[in-house]
Design an enzyme around this catalytic site. Structure first.
Site, PDB file in Angstrom:
ATOM      1  NE  ARG A 104      -2.863   0.203   3.527  1.00  0.00           N
ATOM      2  CZ  ARG A 104      -3.543   0.443   4.520  1.00  0.00           C
ATOM      3  NH1 ARG A 104      -4.746   0.559   4.339  1.00  0.00           N
ATOM      4  NH2 ARG A 104      -3.134   0.969   5.775  1.00  0.00           N
ATOM      5  CB  THR A 108      -2.236   7.022  -2.877  1.00  0.00           C
ATOM      6  OG1 THR A 108      -1.493   5.790  -2.952  1.00  0.00           O
ATOM      7  CG2 THR A 108      -1.387   8.052  -3.638  1.00  0.00           C
ATOM      8  CG  ASP A 200       2.420  -3.107   9.167  1.00  0.00           C
ATOM      9  OD1 ASP A 200       2.337  -4.186   8.635  1.00  0.00           O
ATOM     10  OD2 ASP A 200       2.465  -1.850   8.358  1.00  0.00           O
ATOM     11  CG  ASP A 203       5.833  -3.385   9.958  1.00  0.00           C
ATOM     12  OD1 ASP A 203       6.744  -3.758   9.059  1.00  0.00           O
ATOM     13  OD2 ASP A 203       5.559  -2.427  10.160  1.00  0.00           O
TER      14      ASP A 203
HETATM   15  C1  PRP Z   1      -1.319  -4.794   4.533  1.00  0.00           C
HETATM   16  C2  PRP Z   1      -2.141  -5.930   4.648  1.00  0.00           C
HETATM   17  C3  PRP Z   1      -2.923  -5.978   3.305  1.00  0.00           C
HETATM   18  C4  PRP Z   1      -3.278  -4.457   3.254  1.00  0.00           C
HETATM   19  C5  PRP Z   1      -4.463  -4.225   3.370  1.00  0.00           C
HETATM   20  O1  PRP Z   1      -0.298  -4.891   3.653  1.00  0.00           O
HETATM   21  O2  PRP Z   1      -1.365  -7.244   4.793  1.00  0.00           O
HETATM   22  O3  PRP Z   1      -2.292  -6.581   2.080  1.00  0.00           O
HETATM   23  O4  PRP Z   1      -2.366  -3.929   3.769  1.00  0.00           O
HETATM   24  O5  PRP Z   1      -4.941  -2.782   3.214  1.00  0.00           O
HETATM   25  P1  PRP Z   1      -5.868  -2.450   2.056  1.00  0.00           P
HETATM   26  O6  PRP Z   1      -7.130  -3.177   2.147  1.00  0.00           O
HETATM   27  O7  PRP Z   1      -6.059  -0.837   2.450  1.00  0.00           O
HETATM   28  O8  PRP Z   1      -5.106  -2.603   0.637  1.00  0.00           O
HETATM   29  P2  PRP Z   1       0.951  -3.651   3.431  1.00  0.00           P
HETATM   30  O9  PRP Z   1       0.547  -3.039   2.194  1.00  0.00           O
HETATM   31  O10 PRP Z   1       1.202  -3.063   4.660  1.00  0.00           O
HETATM   32  O11 PRP Z   1       2.189  -4.587   2.865  1.00  0.00           O
HETATM   33  P3  PRP Z   1       2.992  -5.631   3.846  1.00  0.00           P
HETATM   34  O12 PRP Z   1       2.171  -6.823   3.969  1.00  0.00           O
HETATM   35  O13 PRP Z   1       4.100  -6.100   2.778  1.00  0.00           O
HETATM   36  O14 PRP Z   1       3.491  -5.203   5.155  1.00  0.00           O
HETATM   37  N1  URA Z   2      -2.814  -3.160   6.945  1.00  0.00           N
HETATM   38  C1  URA Z   2      -2.361  -3.898   7.998  1.00  0.00           C
HETATM   39  O1  URA Z   2      -1.540  -4.380   8.224  1.00  0.00           O
HETATM   40  N2  URA Z   2      -3.129  -3.180   9.006  1.00  0.00           N
HETATM   41  C2  URA Z   2      -4.158  -2.323   9.028  1.00  0.00           C
HETATM   42  O2  URA Z   2      -4.950  -2.181   9.950  1.00  0.00           O
HETATM   43  C3  URA Z   2      -4.496  -1.972   7.790  1.00  0.00           C
HETATM   44  C4  URA Z   2      -3.825  -2.369   6.680  1.00  0.00           C
END
Ligand code: PRP
Ligand code: URA
Length: 209
Positions: A104, A108, A200, A203
């Site tokens: 994400r 944005t 997160d 993380d």
């Molecule tokens: C997180 C999560 C989803 C996304 C959800 O990933 O694991 O993939 O956010 O958010 P959305 O519904 O608003 O798209 P992130 O983009 O933080 O990436 P990561 O898993 O690499 O940490």
């Molecule tokens: N992605 C995450 O990992 N946590 C949230 O709460 C939203 C998006």
């Protein structure tokens, strides 16, 4: 319209409470995500077709059920979706695993695709797309767009925690997809985090920050 299943199973609710707690460390977080994914897969595979075969027990011949051999695929959305894969593969060892990399954009909140690798027979498989978090819904919608573009036809989406905003967006974008959620939370905050959520997921799963 696809169906939405929100789990109220006590084991799932109990384990979710522990992963939500901010003091839960990476090791326990990872183990619990794995266990919840297994429990969710148990429900999400409820409609798998069966065949009847003849077997012989030590006592008599009998007819008994086996899985019909439907081909399944699991597609985690990187990174955090990876945490759900092993828990599902435990129940469905023959499933093939594809990967879709999305992050994400922090400004944005729009998903950006950076990696796609899928089983070559994706068009023949029933696909479980997995990601612990459904926040705005952007990542799930984009991952499923990507799969459909490559010919995937029957898709289910499994996540641990969803925000109402993300659920609505996903249902509208992909009305043919069944959605399995361990908990439906209250809302998104101004940074696109699920409230109360768990923070997160990537993380916490991988111990990064
Ligand atoms: C997180 C999560 C989803 C996304 C959800 O990933 O694991 O993939 O956010 O958010 P959305 O519904 O608003 O798209 P992130 O983009 O933080 O990436 P990561 O898993 O690499 O940490
Ligand atoms: N992605 C995450 O990992 N946590 C949230 O709460 C939203 C998006």
């Amino acid at each position: 319209m696809g169906k939405v299943y929100v789990f109220d199973h006590p084991l799932i609710q109990h384990k979710l409470t522990h992963i939500r707690k901010k003091e839960t460390g990476t090791k326990e977080f990872r183990e619990l995500v794995d266990e919840i994914a297994t429990l969710m897969a148990f429900e999400a595979t409820r409609d798998l077709p069966l065949d009847e075969i003849e077997i012989e027990t030590p006592v008599s011949k009998t007819k008994s059920k086996v899985l019909s051999g439907k081909k399944l695929g699991i597609v985690p959305i990187l990174r955090a979706g990876i945490g759900m894969v092993d828990g599902i593969v435990k129940l469905i060892p023959a499933a093939k695993v594809g990967h879709i990399g999305l992050y994400r954009d922090p400004e944005t909140l729009k998903p950006v695709e950076y990696y796609v690798k899928l089983p070559s027979d994706i068009t023949e498989r029933d696909i479980f797309v997995v990601d612990p978090m459904l926040a705005t819904g952007g990542s799930a919608i984009e991952a499923i767009n990507s799969l459909k573009k490559r010919g995937a036809k029957r898709i289910k989406f499994l996540c641990l925690i969803a925000a109402p905003e993300g659920l609505k967006a996903l249902e509208e974008a992909h009305p043919d997809v069944d959605i399995y959620i361990a908990a439906l939370d209250d809302k998104l905050d101004e940074n696109g985090y699920i409230v109360p959520g768990l923070g997160d997921a990537g993380d916490r799963l991988f111990g990064t920050k």
